[in-house]
Design a protein around this motif. Structure first.
Motif, PDB file in Angstrom:
ATOM      1  N   GLN A   9       0.811  -1.211   0.000  1.00 47.99           N
ATOM      2  CA  GLN A   9       0.000   0.000   0.000  1.00 47.99           C
ATOM      3  C   GLN A   9       0.850   1.270   0.000  1.00 47.99           C
ATOM      4  OE1 GLN A   9      -2.325  -0.672   3.514  1.00 47.99           O
ATOM      5  NE2 GLN A   9      -3.950  -1.760   2.426  1.00 47.99           N
ATOM      6  N   LEU A  10       1.934   1.277   0.780  1.00 46.14           N
ATOM      7  CA  LEU A  10       2.713   2.494   0.961  1.00 46.14           C
ATOM      8  C   LEU A  10       3.894   2.599   0.013  1.00 46.14           C
ATOM      9  CD1 LEU A  10       2.879   2.848   4.855  1.00 46.14           C
ATOM     10  CD2 LEU A  10       1.264   3.886   3.261  1.00 46.14           C
ATOM     11  N   LEU A  11       4.540   1.470  -0.279  1.00 49.00           N
ATOM     12  CA  LEU A  11       5.818   1.517  -0.979  1.00 49.00           C
ATOM     13  C   LEU A  11       5.770   0.940  -2.382  1.00 49.00           C
ATOM     14  CD1 LEU A  11       8.032   0.352   2.013  1.00 49.00           C
ATOM     15  CD2 LEU A  11       7.619   2.689   1.247  1.00 49.00           C
ATOM     16  N   GLY A  12       4.613   0.487  -2.816  1.00 42.38           N
ATOM     17  CA  GLY A  12       4.518  -0.034  -4.169  1.00 42.38           C
ATOM     18  C   GLY A  12       4.892  -1.494  -4.242  1.00 42.38           C
ATOM     19  N   ALA A  13       4.950  -2.020  -5.454  1.00 40.68           N
ATOM     20  CA  ALA A  13       5.161  -3.456  -5.657  1.00 40.68           C
ATOM     21  C   ALA A  13       6.512  -3.775  -6.262  1.00 40.68           C
ATOM     22  CB  ALA A  13       4.055  -4.011  -6.561  1.00 40.68           C
ATOM     23  N   SER A  14       7.437  -2.822  -6.192  1.00 36.15           N
ATOM     24  CA  SER A  14       8.722  -3.041  -6.864  1.00 36.15           C
ATOM     25  C   SER A  14       9.547  -4.150  -6.239  1.00 36.15           C
ATOM     26  CB  SER A  14       9.534  -1.745  -6.863  1.00 36.15           C
ATOM     27  OG  SER A  14       9.741  -1.285  -5.547  1.00 36.15           O
ATOM     28  N   SER A  15       9.237  -4.518  -4.982  1.00 33.68           N
ATOM     29  CA  SER A  15      10.023  -5.573  -4.328  1.00 33.68           C
ATOM     30  C   SER A  15       9.301  -6.910  -4.330  1.00 33.68           C
ATOM     31  CB  SER A  15      10.333  -5.173  -2.879  1.00 33.68           C
ATOM     32  OG  SER A  15       9.147  -5.131  -2.118  1.00 33.68           O
ATOM     33  N   ASN A  16       8.254  -7.042  -5.165  1.00 33.58           N
ATOM     34  CA  ASN A  16       7.461  -8.263  -5.156  1.00 33.58           C
ATOM     35  C   ASN A  16       8.297  -9.516  -5.345  1.00 33.58           C
ATOM     36  OD1 ASN A  16       4.983  -7.279  -4.555  1.00 33.58           O
ATOM     37  ND2 ASN A  16       4.155  -7.354  -6.632  1.00 33.58           N
ATOM     38  N   ARG A  17       9.273  -9.458  -6.246  1.00 34.29           N
ATOM     39  CA  ARG A  17      10.039 -10.661  -6.558  1.00 34.29           C
ATOM     40  C   ARG A  17      11.083 -10.963  -5.497  1.00 34.29           C
ATOM     41  NH1 ARG A  17       8.769 -12.589 -11.431  1.00 34.29           N
ATOM     42  NH2 ARG A  17      10.645 -13.858 -11.622  1.00 34.29           N
ATOM     43  N   LEU A  18      11.209 -10.065  -4.486  1.00 33.77           N
ATOM     44  CA  LEU A  18      12.095 -10.336  -3.359  1.00 33.77           C
ATOM     45  C   LEU A  18      11.322 -10.813  -2.135  1.00 33.77           C
ATOM     46  CD1 LEU A  18      14.495  -7.275  -3.573  1.00 33.77           C
ATOM     47  CD2 LEU A  18      15.002  -9.619  -4.209  1.00 33.77           C
ATOM     48  N   LYS A  19      10.002 -10.820  -2.238  1.00 31.92           N
ATOM     49  CA  LYS A  19       9.177 -11.195  -1.095  1.00 31.92           C
ATOM     50  C   LYS A  19       9.359 -12.673  -0.772  1.00 31.92           C
ATOM     51  CE  LYS A  19       5.190  -9.437  -1.250  1.00 31.92           C
ATOM     52  NZ  LYS A  19       3.822  -9.206  -1.747  1.00 31.92           N
ATOM     53  N   GLU A  20       9.354 -12.988   0.520  1.00 35.14           N
ATOM     54  CA  GLU A  20       9.465 -14.381   0.952  1.00 35.14           C
ATOM     55  C   GLU A  20       8.110 -14.848   1.461  1.00 35.14           C
ATOM     56  OE1 GLU A  20      12.626 -14.242   3.822  1.00 35.14           O
ATOM     57  OE2 GLU A  20      14.122 -14.746   2.313  1.00 35.14           O
ATOM     58  N   ASN A  21       7.637 -15.945   0.913  1.00 37.90           N
ATOM     59  CA  ASN A  21       6.329 -16.485   1.274  1.00 37.90           C
ATOM     60  C   ASN A  21       6.509 -17.776   2.064  1.00 37.90           C
ATOM     61  OD1 ASN A  21       4.407 -14.757  -0.574  1.00 37.90           O
ATOM     62  ND2 ASN A  21       6.113 -15.390  -1.870  1.00 37.90           N
ATOM     63  N   PRO A  22       5.918 -17.869   3.262  1.00 34.68           N
ATOM     64  CA  PRO A  22       6.061 -19.098   4.050  1.00 34.68           C
ATOM     65  C   PRO A  22       5.320 -20.272   3.420  1.00 34.68           C
ATOM     66  CG  PRO A  22       4.591 -17.540   5.155  1.00 34.68           C
ATOM     67  CD  PRO A  22       5.158 -16.832   3.960  1.00 34.68           C
ATOM     68  N   LEU A  23       6.047 -21.337   3.159  1.00 35.50           N
ATOM     69  CA  LEU A  23       5.503 -22.515   2.491  1.00 35.50           C
ATOM     70  C   LEU A  23       4.268 -23.054   3.194  1.00 35.50           C
ATOM     71  CD1 LEU A  23       5.648 -25.021   0.597  1.00 35.50           C
ATOM     72  CD2 LEU A  23       7.323 -25.984   2.185  1.00 35.50           C
ATOM     73  N   PHE A  24       4.351 -23.172   4.505  1.00 30.57           N
ATOM     74  CA  PHE A  24       3.283 -23.861   5.229  1.00 30.57           C
ATOM     75  C   PHE A  24       2.009 -23.028   5.307  1.00 30.57           C
ATOM     76  CE2 PHE A  24       7.375 -25.487   6.680  1.00 30.57           C
ATOM     77  CZ  PHE A  24       7.227 -26.815   6.315  1.00 30.57           C
TER      78      PHE A  24
ATOM     79  N   LEU B 281       7.856 -26.792  -4.039  1.00 35.64           N
ATOM     80  CA  LEU B 281       6.881 -26.765  -5.127  1.00 35.64           C
ATOM     81  C   LEU B 281       6.063 -28.059  -5.151  1.00 35.64           C
ATOM     82  CD1 LEU B 281       8.986 -25.190  -8.038  1.00 35.64           C
ATOM     83  CD2 LEU B 281       7.519 -24.045  -6.367  1.00 35.64           C
ATOM     84  N   GLN B 282       6.710 -29.189  -4.853  1.00 28.59           N
ATOM     85  CA  GLN B 282       5.993 -30.466  -4.808  1.00 28.59           C
ATOM     86  C   GLN B 282       4.941 -30.464  -3.703  1.00 28.59           C
ATOM     87  OE1 GLN B 282       9.296 -33.119  -4.324  1.00 28.59           O
ATOM     88  NE2 GLN B 282       9.751 -33.253  -6.508  1.00 28.59           N
ATOM     89  N   TYR B 283       5.268 -29.852  -2.578  1.00 32.21           N
ATOM     90  CA  TYR B 283       4.341 -29.818  -1.442  1.00 32.21           C
ATOM     91  C   TYR B 283       3.133 -28.938  -1.762  1.00 32.21           C
ATOM     92  CZ  TYR B 283       3.106 -29.930   3.550  1.00 32.21           C
ATOM     93  OH  TYR B 283       2.477 -30.125   4.755  1.00 32.21           O
ATOM     94  N   ILE B 284       3.367 -27.799  -2.414  1.00 26.69           N
ATOM     95  CA  ILE B 284       2.252 -26.950  -2.839  1.00 26.69           C
ATOM     96  C   ILE B 284       1.423 -27.687  -3.885  1.00 26.69           C
ATOM     97  CG2 ILE B 284       1.620 -24.780  -3.974  1.00 26.69           C
ATOM     98  CD1 ILE B 284       4.169 -23.560  -2.816  1.00 26.69           C
ATOM     99  N   GLY B 285       2.114 -28.370  -4.805  1.00 26.80           N
ATOM    100  CA  GLY B 285       1.404 -29.144  -5.818  1.00 26.80           C
ATOM    101  C   GLY B 285       0.527 -30.222  -5.213  1.00 26.80           C
TER     102      GLY B 285
ATOM    103  N   GLN C  15       7.033 -21.484 -12.382  1.00 31.65           N
ATOM    104  CA  GLN C  15       5.625 -21.118 -12.546  1.00 31.65           C
ATOM    105  C   GLN C  15       4.846 -22.228 -13.245  1.00 31.65           C
ATOM    106  OE1 GLN C  15       5.980 -17.474 -14.719  1.00 31.65           O
ATOM    107  NE2 GLN C  15       6.598 -16.269 -12.925  1.00 31.65           N
ATOM    108  N   PHE C  16       5.453 -22.808 -14.287  1.00 31.50           N
ATOM    109  CA  PHE C  16       4.741 -23.836 -15.038  1.00 31.50           C
ATOM    110  C   PHE C  16       4.589 -25.115 -14.229  1.00 31.50           C
ATOM    111  CE2 PHE C  16       4.436 -27.226 -18.309  1.00 31.50           C
ATOM    112  CZ  PHE C  16       3.216 -26.831 -18.852  1.00 31.50           C
ATOM    113  N   TYR C  17       5.546 -25.380 -13.346  1.00 31.58           N
ATOM    114  CA  TYR C  17       5.438 -26.572 -12.508  1.00 31.58           C
ATOM    115  C   TYR C  17       4.141 -26.522 -11.696  1.00 31.58           C
ATOM    116  CZ  TYR C  17       6.678 -30.284  -9.220  1.00 31.58           C
ATOM    117  OH  TYR C  17       6.677 -31.438  -8.486  1.00 31.58           O
ATOM    118  N   LEU C  18       3.877 -25.365 -11.039  1.00 31.98           N
ATOM    119  CA  LEU C  18       2.637 -25.234 -10.269  1.00 31.98           C
ATOM    120  C   LEU C  18       1.425 -25.196 -11.193  1.00 31.98           C
ATOM    121  CD1 LEU C  18       3.503 -22.703  -7.405  1.00 31.98           C
ATOM    122  CD2 LEU C  18       3.512 -25.195  -7.367  1.00 31.98           C
ATOM    123  N   ALA C  19       1.548 -24.513 -12.336  1.00 25.83           N
ATOM    124  CA  ALA C  19       0.424 -24.416 -13.265  1.00 25.83           C
ATOM    125  C   ALA C  19       0.008 -25.790 -13.773  1.00 25.83           C
ATOM    126  CB  ALA C  19       0.793 -23.515 -14.436  1.00 25.83           C
ATOM    127  N   SER C  20       0.960 -26.727 -13.861  1.00 29.25           N
ATOM    128  CA  SER C  20       0.644 -28.052 -14.410  1.00 29.25           C
ATOM    129  C   SER C  20      -0.345 -28.826 -13.535  1.00 29.25           C
ATOM    130  CB  SER C  20       1.927 -28.867 -14.588  1.00 29.25           C
ATOM    131  OG  SER C  20       2.475 -29.261 -13.337  1.00 29.25           O
TER     132      SER C  20
END
Length: 617
Positions: free
Chosen positions: A83-98, A131-135, A159-164
């Motif tokens: 909201q405040l700083l924009g989305a320029s760091s999106n590809r540096l964001k860390e997402n918790p697997l679980f 990726l296997q666990y998300i799949g 990306q395609f691995y999850l899309a499959s």
């Protein structure tokens, strides 16, 4: 004359008062601005913590950044940052697997969620077991009868691995799927060190312990090349086989080989999208507008958002877990360093303290150690191992769940476990030790600077500016050999082998989870769910409840961590884009090369690290 002095004095007095007024005004303005920012941030956090009303419709898996077992800093300010700083760091964001997996599984039984849409344009990837666990969770969602859709302009391999796993994949008519295989690359510095006249003193044990090769060679040794070729090939075969199964096509259709791919593109005029459709990698070519129409028919239209009805995975609130559980989940995620933990590392003291806390907690009946590490400090690894062994001796079963990597020091800390579970694509083993001491006496000598003095013993006469005494070199080699012997003994005792048997599969050799199972280094192939089941079985728990051991960052840590991600996302890229392309590539590779450019702080200069495990692209 007095009048003139009075005028000058008054001029200085009023000037000084004006300066003081301006200074106080600026300070007060800054303080007011700081208060307003603080209040604004607090209000945003408060609103971010409020549950978002879930739209009846799709659960949007709009992942941005990378998937990790445990984020460096808990991203409670992710929404605030967008909201405040924009989305320029999106590809540096860390997402918790679980959290991602729990969100998908919760959506499976949520009446408000009628399907999933995978929008992965900002998804940067993760290790293959993640990726296997998300799949797996996506497959469970599909099996519940709810559809999964995926669309994109272009798909990377991750990306395609999850899309499959989707029921239907849409690709833009001008898009492509970038399937090219896996590779590892490392930098080698021998010639550079020779030119700088830096003396690198290397001490190692293990034929395949390639972590020190960058200091000794300008290219990969044949032994390391053969070993890496094996496990990289296995990872790629696992990747292709899973996509082939998901798409119900042959592995050759997924990736026929470079020459065959080029030949097919030559026939159709280089149309990547048409090639993907003909090979049945995707189901339909459609523009974003056409995809919106199709998804609107399935999920309905949201007038306020001007989009099909859906809720982002980031806004989808998970059900609260019990405050206290009976199975402790402790993370070892990152390079293992001596001392306290810092973001992105496994602190020996910090992790040992968490294990000790779980050991002394009467409500904790079992421990799961989630390992995703290329290794690091031997001293820190031993501190963690000793505490884990104490927990097992206290009667609390220990199960190790291996993620993408559990190599070298990552395997060292796994040895006390009652049971070890790895993914077929986990990189583990790499049982070997090395030490590095660099001295610059020759470099200084070229500019006429020398070091001299007296010492009561050659062992005391150690300095980065002096040649390393022969006695110190002998002592270091003995220490490394002793460390390797201890490593073999630990593995032999844990895996019920002889040290000689372990040595045959050690020597720094990296194994995939499948090979590790065949060689007796792990007990079973599986994922985190299997580790939970095994821990409950060993502890005789009928209703397992997990208690996650995670350090909670302070408000300042979260705020500055978010701001730091933004700075890293914008400033370095802007500056680095001005550099020549080869220099930019070198800088990028240096940042990715684990173990050498992170903290190396072992008090005995002994390390158990897998250099190439974290750099598969």
């Amino acid at each position: 004359m007095r009048s003139l002095w009075r005028i000058i004095a008054n001029l200085f007095k009023w000037t000084w008062r004006l300066i003081n007024f301006v200074r106080e005004f600026i300070l007060n303005l800054f303080l007011l601005l700081l208060i307003l920012v603080g209040v604004g941030v607090w209000m945003h956090i408060k609103s971010a913590n409020q549950p978002v009303e879930v739209q009846r419709g799709a659960l949007n898996i709009d992942l941005a950044g990378v998937v990790v077992d445990k984020p460096s800093v808990t991203n409670k300010l992710g929404k605030l940052g967008r909201q405040l700083l924009g989305a320029s760091s999106n590809r540096l964001k860390e997402n918790p697997l679980f959290d991602i997996v729990d969100g998908i599984r919760q959506g499976k039984t949520d009446d408000r969620i009628s399907g999933i849409v995978l929008n992965l344009r900002d998804f940067a990837g993760g290790d293959q077991p993640s990726l296997q666990y998300i799949g797996k969770a996506l497959r469970e969602f599909r099996d519940s009868g709810k559809p999964v859709y995926a669309y994109g302009d272009n798909f990377t391999q991750a990306q395609f691995y999850l899309a499959s796993f989707a029921n239907k994949i849409y690709l833009a008519p001008h898009g492509s799927i970038d399937l090219h295989g896996f590779a590892t690359n490392s930098l080698y510095y021998k010639s550079l060190l020779d030119k700088l006249k830096v003396s690198s003193h290397i001490f190692r044990v293990g034929t395949y312990k390639s972590a020190v090769e960058p200091f000794l060679r300008d290219d990969m040794s044949q032994a390391a090349r053969d070993a890496d070729t094996r496990w990289v090939g296995q990872l790629w075969n696992n990747y292709v086989a899973q996509i082939a199964a998901n798409r119900q096509i042959s592995p050759e259709q997924v990736f026929p080989g470079a020459q065959q791919l080029i030949a097919a593109l030559q026939k159709n005029g280089g149309d990547m999208a048409k090639y993907a459709l003909d090979a049945k990698l995707v189901d339909e070519l459609a523009t974003p507008a056409e995809v919106d129409q199709k998804l609107t028919k399935v999920f309905g239209w949201d007038k306020q958002a001007n989009d099909y009805r859906g809720t982002s995975i980031y806004d989808y609130s998970l059900k609260k877990q019990p405050a206290k559980g009976n199975i402790a989940v402790i993370f070892a995620d990152g390079a293992i360093v001596d001392g306290e933990q810092t973001p992105g590392t496994v602190g020996g003291d910090t992790t040992a303290a968490e294990i000790r806390s779980a050991r002394l907690d009467d409500k904790i009946k079992a421990i799961i150690l989630r390992v995703n590490s290329p290794g690091g400090s031997v001293t820190a690894s031993e501190a963690i191992r000793e505490e884990l062994a104490a927990a097992r001796a206290a009667g609390k079963p220990v199960v190790v769940s291996m993620g993408g990597m559990a190599a070298s020091g990552g395997y060292w800390i796994s040895t006390p476990a009652n049971y070890i579970i790895a993914s077929p694509s986990t990189l583990t083993g790499s049982i070997g030790i090395f030490g590095i001491i660099n001295t610059v006496e020759k470099s200084l000598g070229t500019i006429g600077v020398y070091t001299d003095g007296v010492a009561t013993s050659p062992l005391a006469d150690v300095s980065v500016t002096k040649a390393l005494p022969q006695e110190v070199q002998q002592l270091m080699q003995l220490s490394i050999e002793n460390g390797y012997k201890n490593f073999l003994d630990l593995v032999a005792k844990s895996r019920k082998m002889t040290p000689e048997q372990v040595d045959q599969i050690a020597q720094g050799h990296v194994w995939t989870g499948s090979d590790a199972k065949a060689n007796g280094l792990v007990d079973a192939l599986g994922d985190f769910d299997d580790a939970v089941k095994k821990a409950a079985e060993l502890a005789k728990i009928s209703q397992p409840q997990l208690q996650w051991y995670q350090q909670q960052p302070s408000f300042a840590d979260m705020l500055f961590g978010q701001m730091n991600a933004q700075i890293r996302a914008v400033l370095p890229e802007t500056l680095q884009s001005m550099l020549p392309a080869p220099m930019y590539d070198v800088m990028s590779m240096m940042k990715k090369q684990p173990g050498l450019f992170d903290k190396m702080n072992d008090p005995q200069n002994r390390y158990a690290v897998c250099l190439t495990c974290g750099d598969v692209r």
